[in-house]
Design a protein around this motif. Structure first.
Motif, mmCIF file in Angstrom:
data_model
loop_
_atom_site.group_PDB
_atom_site.id
_atom_site.type_symbol
_atom_site.label_atom_id
_atom_site.label_comp_id
_atom_site.label_asym_id
_atom_site.label_seq_id
_atom_site.Cartn_x
_atom_site.Cartn_y
_atom_site.Cartn_z
ATOM 1 N N GLY A 27 94.609 -32.905 -89.211
ATOM 2 C CA GLY A 27 93.356 -31.863 -89.073
ATOM 3 C C GLY A 27 92.800 -31.792 -87.756
ATOM 4 O O GLY A 27 93.602 -31.952 -86.600
ATOM 5 N N THR A 28 91.765 -31.129 -87.515
ATOM 6 C CA THR A 28 91.320 -30.697 -86.209
ATOM 7 C C THR A 28 89.763 -31.298 -86.168
ATOM 8 O O THR A 28 89.028 -31.262 -87.045
ATOM 9 N N LEU A 29 89.587 -31.969 -84.859
ATOM 10 C CA LEU A 29 88.531 -32.726 -84.376
ATOM 11 C C LEU A 29 87.464 -31.615 -84.184
ATOM 12 O O LEU A 29 87.437 -30.677 -83.534
ATOM 13 N N LEU A 30 86.171 -31.795 -84.923
ATOM 14 C CA LEU A 30 85.051 -30.963 -85.101
ATOM 15 C C LEU A 30 83.853 -31.523 -84.518
ATOM 16 O O LEU A 30 83.495 -32.816 -84.693
ATOM 17 N N ARG A 31 83.030 -30.868 -83.862
ATOM 18 C CA ARG A 31 81.654 -31.427 -83.380
ATOM 19 C C ARG A 31 80.639 -31.257 -84.551
ATOM 20 O O ARG A 31 80.784 -30.335 -85.540
ATOM 21 N N ALA A 32 79.908 -32.412 -84.657
ATOM 22 C CA ALA A 32 78.883 -32.344 -85.936
ATOM 23 C C ALA A 32 77.731 -33.009 -85.369
ATOM 24 O O ALA A 32 77.757 -33.714 -84.232
ATOM 25 N N PRO A 33 76.317 -32.515 -86.082
ATOM 26 C CA PRO A 33 75.358 -33.374 -85.651
ATOM 27 C C PRO A 33 75.269 -34.865 -85.718
ATOM 28 O O PRO A 33 75.845 -35.460 -86.745
ATOM 29 N N THR A 34 75.007 -35.491 -84.703
ATOM 30 C CA THR A 34 74.704 -36.987 -84.777
ATOM 31 C C THR A 34 73.596 -37.413 -84.325
ATOM 32 O O THR A 34 72.726 -36.924 -83.826
ATOM 33 N N ASP A 35 73.413 -39.060 -84.719
ATOM 34 C CA ASP A 35 72.071 -39.482 -84.298
ATOM 35 C C ASP A 35 72.023 -39.694 -82.982
ATOM 36 O O ASP A 35 72.963 -40.650 -82.440
ATOM 37 N N GLY A 36 71.418 -39.175 -82.106
ATOM 38 C CA GLY A 36 71.234 -39.381 -80.675
ATOM 39 C C GLY A 36 72.345 -38.994 -79.652
ATOM 40 O O GLY A 36 72.086 -38.981 -78.558
#
Length: 121
Positions: A27-36
């Motif tokens: 797969g491809t590493l994606l940015r996602a909303p995270t806590d903090g």
């Protein structure tokens, strides 16, 4: 990575649907909303998944479909363990889900949307 298996039944058990998704791609590493951490590398997605869908009506197989370019989330966290759940829909949602939509007609009536029409649809 592994696999996903989703099974669903109508309340009267007349219909059963099963979706199985598998993937060997990293797969491809994606940015996602995270806590903090804001948008951070947190999940992996692919369009190289093998997805099979089967639907039975009263034990008779009526749909047997397979795609080798399925979109799957194949990694991330914090959901590293197996989970199982169920859901029920109220009458309004059931009615909405049963609406017959002519997708070919939608794409024909709105030509700019043809750019977004999935392959095989």
């Amino acid at each position: 990575w592994g696999s996903w298996k989703i099974t669903a039944f109508t309340p009267d058990k007349k219909l059963k649907a099963e979706i199985i998704a598998k993937c060997d791609s990293p797969g491809t590493l994606l940015r996602a909303p995270t806590d903090g951490k804001g948008l951070a590398p947190a999940c992996r997605d692919t369009f190289e998944g093998v997805v099979e869908m089967k639907i039975w009506e009263l034990d008779e197989l009526i749909v047997n479909a397979k795609s080798t370019d399925g979109g799957l989330e194949i990694g991330g966290g914090p959901w590293e363990t197996t989970w199982k759940d169920s859901a029920e829909f109220n009458d309004a949602i059931k009615a909405l889900l049963s609406v017959d939509v002519d997708l070919d007609g939608v794409f024909e009536q709105l030509p700019p949307l043809k750019l977004f029409k999935p392959r095989g649809l």
